[in-house]
Design a protein around this motif. Structure first.
Motif, mmCIF file in Angstrom:
data_model
loop_
_atom_site.group_PDB
_atom_site.id
_atom_site.type_symbol
_atom_site.label_atom_id
_atom_site.label_comp_id
_atom_site.label_asym_id
_atom_site.label_seq_id
_atom_site.Cartn_x
_atom_site.Cartn_y
_atom_site.Cartn_z
ATOM 1 N N LYS A 440 0.918 -1.088 0.324
ATOM 2 C CA LYS A 440 -0.076 -0.657 0.481
ATOM 3 C C LYS A 440 0.819 1.435 0.199
ATOM 4 O O LYS A 440 0.599 2.582 -0.856
ATOM 5 C CB LYS A 440 -1.131 0.295 1.273
ATOM 6 N N TYR A 441 2.093 1.372 0.462
ATOM 7 C CA TYR A 441 3.114 2.371 0.612
ATOM 8 C C TYR A 441 3.380 2.943 -0.364
ATOM 9 O O TYR A 441 3.293 3.652 -1.281
ATOM 10 C CB TYR A 441 4.000 1.874 1.861
ATOM 11 N N ASP A 442 3.981 1.941 -1.246
ATOM 12 C CA ASP A 442 4.252 1.673 -2.772
ATOM 13 C C ASP A 442 3.298 2.362 -3.527
ATOM 14 O O ASP A 442 3.781 3.344 -4.460
ATOM 15 C CB ASP A 442 5.469 0.226 -3.104
ATOM 16 N N ALA A 443 1.972 1.845 -3.450
ATOM 17 C CA ALA A 443 1.279 2.400 -4.508
ATOM 18 C C ALA A 443 0.637 3.814 -3.924
ATOM 19 O O ALA A 443 0.534 4.093 -4.802
ATOM 20 C CB ALA A 443 -0.267 1.221 -4.312
ATOM 21 N N MET A 444 0.645 3.803 -2.927
ATOM 22 C CA MET A 444 1.019 5.368 -2.410
ATOM 23 C C MET A 444 1.891 6.162 -3.373
ATOM 24 O O MET A 444 1.205 7.323 -3.881
ATOM 25 C CB MET A 444 0.114 5.700 -1.123
ATOM 26 N N ALA A 445 2.635 5.786 -2.938
ATOM 27 C CA ALA A 445 4.212 6.370 -2.836
ATOM 28 C C ALA A 445 3.578 6.894 -5.058
ATOM 29 O O ALA A 445 4.380 7.994 -5.230
ATOM 30 C CB ALA A 445 5.200 5.925 -3.060
ATOM 31 N N SER A 446 3.661 5.852 -5.769
ATOM 32 C CA SER A 446 3.270 5.685 -7.147
ATOM 33 C C SER A 446 2.203 7.035 -6.828
ATOM 34 O O SER A 446 2.541 7.475 -8.212
ATOM 35 C CB SER A 446 2.846 4.872 -7.610
ATOM 36 N N ARG A 447 1.278 7.138 -7.219
ATOM 37 C CA ARG A 447 0.159 8.245 -7.173
ATOM 38 C C ARG A 447 0.155 9.779 -6.763
ATOM 39 O O ARG A 447 0.647 10.286 -6.947
ATOM 40 C CB ARG A 447 -0.671 7.514 -6.128
ATOM 41 N N ILE A 448 1.329 9.241 -5.230
ATOM 42 C CA ILE A 448 1.573 10.371 -5.443
ATOM 43 C C ILE A 448 3.072 10.864 -5.661
ATOM 44 O O ILE A 448 2.672 13.103 -6.252
ATOM 45 C CB ILE A 448 2.423 10.453 -3.775
ATOM 46 N N ILE A 449 3.394 10.537 -6.456
ATOM 47 C CA ILE A 449 4.463 11.106 -7.754
ATOM 48 C C ILE A 449 4.396 11.941 -8.188
ATOM 49 O O ILE A 449 4.572 12.579 -9.263
ATOM 50 C CB ILE A 449 5.503 10.084 -8.006
ATOM 51 N N THR A 450 3.327 10.784 -9.202
ATOM 52 C CA THR A 450 2.406 11.257 -10.235
ATOM 53 C C THR A 450 1.448 12.666 -10.131
ATOM 54 O O THR A 450 1.544 13.519 -11.271
ATOM 55 C CB THR A 450 1.503 10.490 -10.151
ATOM 56 N N GLY A 451 1.134 12.558 -8.885
ATOM 57 C CA GLY A 451 0.551 13.742 -8.929
ATOM 58 C C GLY A 451 1.606 15.318 -8.141
ATOM 59 O O GLY A 451 1.208 16.288 -8.514
ATOM 60 N N LEU A 452 2.308 14.247 -8.194
ATOM 61 C CA LEU A 452 3.679 16.405 -8.180
ATOM 62 C C LEU A 452 4.224 16.329 -8.924
ATOM 63 O O LEU A 452 5.189 17.190 -9.474
ATOM 64 C CB LEU A 452 4.691 15.485 -6.832
ATOM 65 N N GLY A 453 3.603 15.919 -10.702
ATOM 66 C CA GLY A 453 4.454 16.384 -11.867
ATOM 67 C C GLY A 453 5.370 15.114 -12.375
ATOM 68 O O GLY A 453 6.529 14.978 -13.240
ATOM 69 N N GLY A 454 5.579 13.980 -11.496
ATOM 70 C CA GLY A 454 6.442 12.808 -11.388
ATOM 71 C C GLY A 454 7.492 13.056 -11.287
ATOM 72 O O GLY A 454 8.288 14.000 -10.272
ATOM 73 N N ALA A 455 8.159 12.065 -10.841
ATOM 74 C CA ALA A 455 9.993 12.492 -9.899
ATOM 75 C C ALA A 455 11.018 13.214 -10.404
ATOM 76 O O ALA A 455 11.993 13.629 -9.793
ATOM 77 C CB ALA A 455 11.123 11.050 -10.665
ATOM 78 N N ARG A 456 10.881 13.864 -12.170
ATOM 79 C CA ARG A 456 11.651 14.588 -11.897
ATOM 80 C C ARG A 456 11.342 16.196 -11.698
ATOM 81 O O ARG A 456 12.177 16.466 -12.004
ATOM 82 C CB ARG A 456 12.017 14.702 -13.643
ATOM 83 N N ASN A 457 10.171 16.111 -12.209
ATOM 84 C CA ASN A 457 9.625 17.726 -11.197
ATOM 85 C C ASN A 457 9.686 18.192 -9.774
ATOM 86 O O ASN A 457 10.098 18.926 -8.982
ATOM 87 C CB ASN A 457 8.237 17.477 -11.436
ATOM 88 N N ILE A 458 10.432 16.875 -8.713
ATOM 89 C CA ILE A 458 10.892 16.512 -7.441
ATOM 90 C C ILE A 458 12.149 17.889 -7.196
ATOM 91 O O ILE A 458 12.652 16.299 -7.322
ATOM 92 C CB ILE A 458 10.209 15.840 -6.709
ATOM 93 N N ASP A 459 12.494 18.983 -6.649
ATOM 94 C CA ASP A 459 13.502 19.225 -6.780
ATOM 95 C C ASP A 459 13.805 18.593 -5.019
ATOM 96 O O ASP A 459 15.183 18.039 -5.321
ATOM 97 C CB ASP A 459 13.235 20.847 -6.609
#
Length: 668
Positions: A440-459
């Protein structure tokens, strides 16, 4: 505006770093709580009681040192151990140089021989407060060490001194800067101490009113994350109040009050002749128990009963989990964020009621304390503390606040038609689905990364007690509905680039899953053909806009013959756009790649005729999962080319596209 944003960001980072020190307080609470429990049952000299109480003192007697280490580590750009070591060294240098005995030597004073007004004047300078408990000095040393680390950790020295380059240079420079800071504080500390002592005395002199003002401000600052900084003023030894430290010290605080001779030596309220601590120390904690254990669960019940019948079961499970966490542990953010933004009036009411609770508890001298938060566990632990005064009355007060919260929330939600959970048009309770899909944490993390604009958008990525704290490169790519759909309790945008995702007490596991996904290789992204057919180079299609690459790099699929086509998702991700005519949709993959699937050419003119959407905007999809059905026979009969193009419209995300038998590989 930019200056204010920078200030807010800096304060929020400090607040997050403070939580590293606050997180050790439960250790002191547990040890002291059980120590006092055994002491009350077996006597003050019981061996095990003394062991536990002295072990709790290891935390309380070194809070300044703990804050220095935690803040240096928390504010360092990569949370490196060298920063924490420098925090310790900076604090040790500062407190050693400004030790009362050494200051007396610097000034040529024999402090022990002072009498009368001279002794009073010396005490008023506050040098006795410079010790391992001094949280203010800990904060200063921690900030200094973090600044030195962030500024000099990559510094290269000449070859002869190369051993001391980089991170090894940081402790050395921190010690040198700490000497300069000590010189500054040698001049300023008497003035600072006098001002802080006067302010602390004034606040405490307000009694119940002061406690109420603090409680109201505490809740109002929750959305900004700045409540940690406010709490430090009242709970720790920043301006002399130190409500948690004094409460957990229990018998030691009572003994200090017995020997106090004036306001400066009194750990509680000085009435002119005696020092009062029982019913006073703990007043900035006690009033939270009725709110967290009873008030907010009452609000949760009102929200459930006001939810639409079809949503009541789902909302009931979410609110029930939040209410249980609030009652047992005092973690309130999952409940508070459920109505904080959708019904801000309710949150203002909540803040007012919190202030009233603290004021009432203070006025009647009902006290209890905590090491973590105001839940049942901390209340039971503090009940054995000799400073806990009529703590059971807080339970009766809590029952009153349960009824108040329930009645007020139930009335306002209905009367004003407030869109609390279960009443809005857009309901996104994704937690159940998330929990059933593998980790569940991995699935939630995936959704959060997507909501943040993707891993490349996270500073930058960090976390505090209940929130992920993120800064982004492009704030426009942040999708708040997608973040909420991940199962997060709320989303806060404290500045243009900063995002706080409220997760709850399990935040560390979500943070670990997000960090793991961010560090996974993302050089290439595999895309699947969205429909069965022949994968062809995009340049060969009949539509010039796609063939020229004007709409982005990609590939195309010539569908197989058939009366009905099923268009599927080309990759795992979230549907961020679904055109009204259903002829195209965009999926944002877990690593932040935007993928446009366009069904046929000139099909937008059909205005949805022949297209049946199977998914909606915001839905999470897996590669190969059906998204749209197409009446291919009818459209071909009308002469439409159903060649389906798959392109990446954000050109900066793609360097090349390599065709594969079943789709393509996108090089980033």
């Amino acid at each position: 505006m930019k200056i204010m944003s920078n200030v807010m960001t800096a304060l929020q980072r400090l607040g997050k770093a403070l939580m590293g020190a606050v997180a050790v307080m439960p250790v002191a609470a547990l040890l002291s709580g059980f120590g006092y429990l055994i002491s009350n049952m077996a006597g003050e000299d019981n061996f095990f009681a003394l062991i536990l109480l002295n072990s709790g003192g290891a935390v309380l007697d070194n809070l300044g040192l703990i804050f220095a280490i935690a803040i240096a580590f928390g504010l360092a750009k990569d949370s490196n151990g060298a920063a924490a070591l420098s925090g310790y060294l900076g604090f040790a240098t500062l407190t050693t140089l400004l030790d009362p005995e050494k200051v007396a030597v610097y000034k040529g004073i024999d402090a022990e021989s002072l009498e009368g007004q001279a002794a009073i004047d010396w005490a008023a300078q506050g040098w006795d407060a410079v010790n391992n408990k001094n949280v203010l000095f800990g904060i200063l040393a921690g900030v200094l060490a973090a600044w030195v680390y962030n500024r000099f950790s990559n510094t290269k020295l000449p070859d002869a001194l190369a051993f001391f380059s980089g991170r090894r240079l940081v402790p050395i420079l921190t010690a040198l800067f700490a000497i300069v800071l000590a010189a500054i504080m040698f001049v300023l500390w008497p003035l600072v101490y006098s001002g802080l002592f006067s302010f602390g005395t004034w606040i405490q002199g307000l009694g119940a009113i002061g406690a109420g003002i603090y409680g109201f401000a505490n809740r109002l600052l929750i959305p900004t994350g700045l409540h940690h900084a406010l709490n430090s003023i009242f709970w720790f030894d920043v301006i002399g109040i130190n409500d948690i430290g004094k409460f957990l010290s229990g018998a030691e605080t009572i003994e200090a009050a017995r020997t106090a001779t004036d306001a400066a030596s009194c750990p509680g309220a000085w009435n002119g002749t005696t020092c009062e601590v029982v019913g006073v120390v703990g007043q900035y904690q006690a009033g939270f128990f009725p709110i967290m254990m009873f008030g907010l669960p009452g609000a949760a019940l009102a929200i459930v009963l006001r939810a639409k019948p079809g949503q009541r079961k789902v909302i009931g499970s979410l609110m029930g989990a939040g209410a249980l966490a609030s009652f047992l542990t005092g973690v309130t953010e999952p409940l508070e964020f459920s109505f904080m933004f959708v019904a801000p009036l309710l949150y203002v009411v909540h803040a007012l009621l919190t202030g009233i609770s603290l004021a009432v508890a203070s006025a009647f001298h009902w006290t209890a304390g905590f090491g973590f938060s105001a839940g049942l566990m901390d209340m039971l632990l503090s009940s054995s503390n000799p400073l806990a005064h009529q703590w059971w009355m807080l339970l009766l007060l809590g029952l009153a606040f349960f009824l108040l919260y329930f009645g007020i929330f139930y009335f306002l939600i209905g009367a004003l038609n407030l869109k609390t959970p279960g009443r809005g048009e857009e309901e996104t309770p994704a937690t159940a689905e998330t929990a059933q899909s593998g980790d569940k944490y991995d699935a939630m993390a995936s959704r959060i990364i997507t909501g943040l604009g993707g891993a490349r958008n996270i500073d930058t990525l960090d976390h505090c007690t209940t929130r992920l704290r993120v800064t982004t490169h492009d704030p426009a790519r942040v999708d708040e509905p997608a973040l909420r759909a991940s199962g997060a309790a709320g989303v806060i945008r404290p500045s243009k680039t900063a995002v706080q995702v409220v997760v709850g007490p399990q935040v560390q596991f979500v943070y670990d899953a997000v960090a793991k996904r961010m560090h996974e290789p993302t050089a290439g992204t595999s895309l699947h053909a969205p429909v069965r057919g022949e994968v062809v180079d995009l340049s060969t299609v009949s539509d010039e806009a796609f063939a020229s690459g004007a709409l982005g790099q990609g590939f195309a699929v010539v569908p197989q013959a058939g009366s009905l086509l099923t268009i599927t998702a080309p990759a795992d991700g979230t549907i961020t756009q679904l055109m009204k005519s259903s002829h195209a949709f965009v999926v944002r993959t877990d690593d932040g790649l935007d993928v446009l699937t366009h069904i046929g050419f000139d099909t937008v003119t059909l205005k949805g005729e022949g297209f049946t959407p199977l998914k909606s905007k915001g839905d999470t999809v897996r590669a190969g999962e059906p998204v749209i059905e197409v009446d291919a026979a009818a459209l071909r009969e009308r002469g439409f080319d159903l060649t389906t193009a798959v392109v990446m419209p954000e050109k900066s995300q793609t360097t090349a596209v390599e065709l594969t038998p079943n789709g393509a590989r996108v090089l980033r």
